[in-house]
Design an enzyme around this catalytic site. Structure first.
Site, PDB file in Angstrom:
ATOM      1  CG  HIS A 179      -2.825 -12.893  -2.214  1.00 11.89           C
ATOM      2  ND1 HIS A 179      -3.024 -13.548  -1.001  1.00 11.89           N
ATOM      3  CD2 HIS A 179      -2.946 -11.643  -2.072  1.00 11.89           C
ATOM      4  CE1 HIS A 179      -3.390 -12.496  -0.160  1.00 11.89           C
ATOM      5  NE2 HIS A 179      -3.191 -11.192  -1.009  1.00 11.89           N
ATOM      6  CD  GLU A 209       1.030  -9.748   5.268  1.00 11.44           C
ATOM      7  OE1 GLU A 209       1.115  -8.503   5.509  1.00 11.44           O
ATOM      8  OE2 GLU A 209       0.655 -10.156   4.193  1.00 11.44           O
ATOM      9  CG  ASP A 306       2.942  -4.268   1.567  1.00 10.83           C
ATOM     10  OD1 ASP A 306       2.274  -4.288   0.563  1.00 10.83           O
ATOM     11  OD2 ASP A 306       2.771  -5.219   2.379  1.00 10.83           O
TER      12      ASP A 306
END
Length: 405
Positions: A179, A209, A306
């Site tokens: 993740h 991110e 995404d």
């Protein structure tokens, strides 16, 4: 065998006119339509001078499991969005049942995408991905920053990985997703990546991110400090970025987002077998900023949407429009060509599938789109394709036709 004669072919690196493509499962020849008819006299021939032929898109990073979301989750900033995901996750996930997943995958094909990288946290989308006509790299995601639960989380990951591994074929590959460095304990990440090494699997990881991630991993401070204290009673990050990145040294890895990566991290990743996956709409909606393409120029990158947890669409044409406008320092016509290449060949290269180019010997993964009206300069095709296209007329995956609904 089929022959298509469009106005032009975007290979995507070049524009070819006055030629046609002969294909079955693979692209067999590119020549004048007259020569192809002589070579393949029994082929079905389609003349369409109001169309363009280009490769199908690859969308190497999306989350299908949140496809029921429209206006439930909170946008604007990463941490409020993350809180909203946790708050509404149990309501949203059951809403995207088999029919929802099937419709989502169908809409992906109908908008010109022929290959995807699907990040799966729970495995509920496995059957839908297996049944889809799309080429799919199925990333079994591992998450868990608590060492005490590492064995349980690893067992869940391993079961899902091996279940997906049973279904591998030329269109479907099992893969591994970590993740992020803030949410996966070092030991858990290492064990999962050992599986990727054992099977030669592709790897995906969200990396740098948000500003919150940067501050938490660098200093153990910022908005994540409150989040981890509240939810997991953790007061320091479970990874330092240098040690975490070393885990990926011998793997082919897709580093997703990278907006807040520093120069040292970029240099490290550039020395690996790596691709960056750029998701401009998601980055914008979650307030994470814009990936600096100049900083990461030493690393190949591809474009992705995404998931619908942080986007309003899985249509790559929408993503390309957004990418065109969020990078204002790029000259529009040349950048449009770069984006088309990043959405086709680069995406296919990232996923490891055959295709992404109109070239002899490549899989016939293609899309036929309307020629933008009133075109006066052929060299502007790339830009006008992005500006004026929302859906193709037809999509081909290994030569199989999918007509616009």
């Amino acid at each position: 065998m089929r022959i298509i004669k469009p106005f032009a072919i975007l290979t995507p690196q070049t524009i070819i006119q006055d030629k046609a493509v002969a294909f079955d499962k693979k692209i067999e020849a590119i020549d004048t339509v007259e020569n192809l008819i002589k070579k393949y006299p029994n082929a079905a021939v389609e003349h369409d001078e109001n169309s363009l032929l280009l490769p199908g898109f690859a969308n190497p990073h999306l989350h299908l499991e949140f496809s029921a979301n429209k206006a439930t989750l909170q946008y604007g900033d990463f941490i409020p969005w993350l809180y909203s995901v946790i708050r509404h996750r149990e309501d949203l996930l059951p809403l995207c049942d088999g029919a929802c997943l099937e419709q989502t995958l169908s809409s992906i094909i109908q908008t010109g995408t022929t290959a995807i990288g699907a990040i799966s946290s729970y495995g509920e989308d496995l059957q839908a991905c297996i049944d889809s006509a799309l080429k799919v790299v199925y990333f079994n995601e591992v998450i868990g920053s608590n060492a005490a639960t590492a064995d349980v989380m690893y067992a869940s990951f391993l079961e899902r990985f091996h279940q997906s591994k049973k279904h591998e074929n030329e269109r479907f590959k099992a893969a591994v997703a970590i993740h992020s460095p803030y949410s996966v304990h070092y030991i858990l990440a290492k064990r999962a990546l050992d599986i990727a090494k054992k099977y030669g699997s592709l790897v995906s990881v969200h990396f740098m991110e948000s500003r919150a991630e940067r501050e938490w991993l660098d200093k153990g401070s910022g908005e994540f400090a409150k989040f981890f204290k509240e939810f997991l009673n953790q007061t320091r990050p479970v990874n330092d970025t240098k040690s975490f990145l070393e885990l990926f040294k011998e793997l082919h890895t897709l580093f997703v987002h990278m907006v807040w990566a520093n120069e040292e991290e970029i240099q490290t990743i550039a020395s690996y077998n790596a691709h960056i996956i750029h998701c401009p709409i998601s980055n914008r909606l979650l307030g994470n900023g814009v990936l600096d393409l100049e900083k990461i120029k030493s690393i190949p990158y591809a474009i992705a949407t995404d998931g619908l947890s942080s986007n309003y669409s899985l249509n790559m044409y929408e993503e390309l429009k957004a990418a065109l406008f969020v990078h204002p320092n790029k000259e529009a016509t040349t950048f449009a060509k770069e984006l088309i290449i990043r959405a086709t060949k680069a995406g296919y290269d990232a996923l490891g599938f055959e295709g992404g180019e109109i070239a002899v010997g490549k899989d016939a993964d293609m899309q036929l789109i309307d020629l933008p009206e009133g075109l006066t300069n052929v060299e502007d095709l790339y830009l006008h394709v992005i500006l004026h296209t929302t859906k193709p007329k037809k999509v081909y995956i290994q030569g199989e036709e999918h007509v616009r609904e």
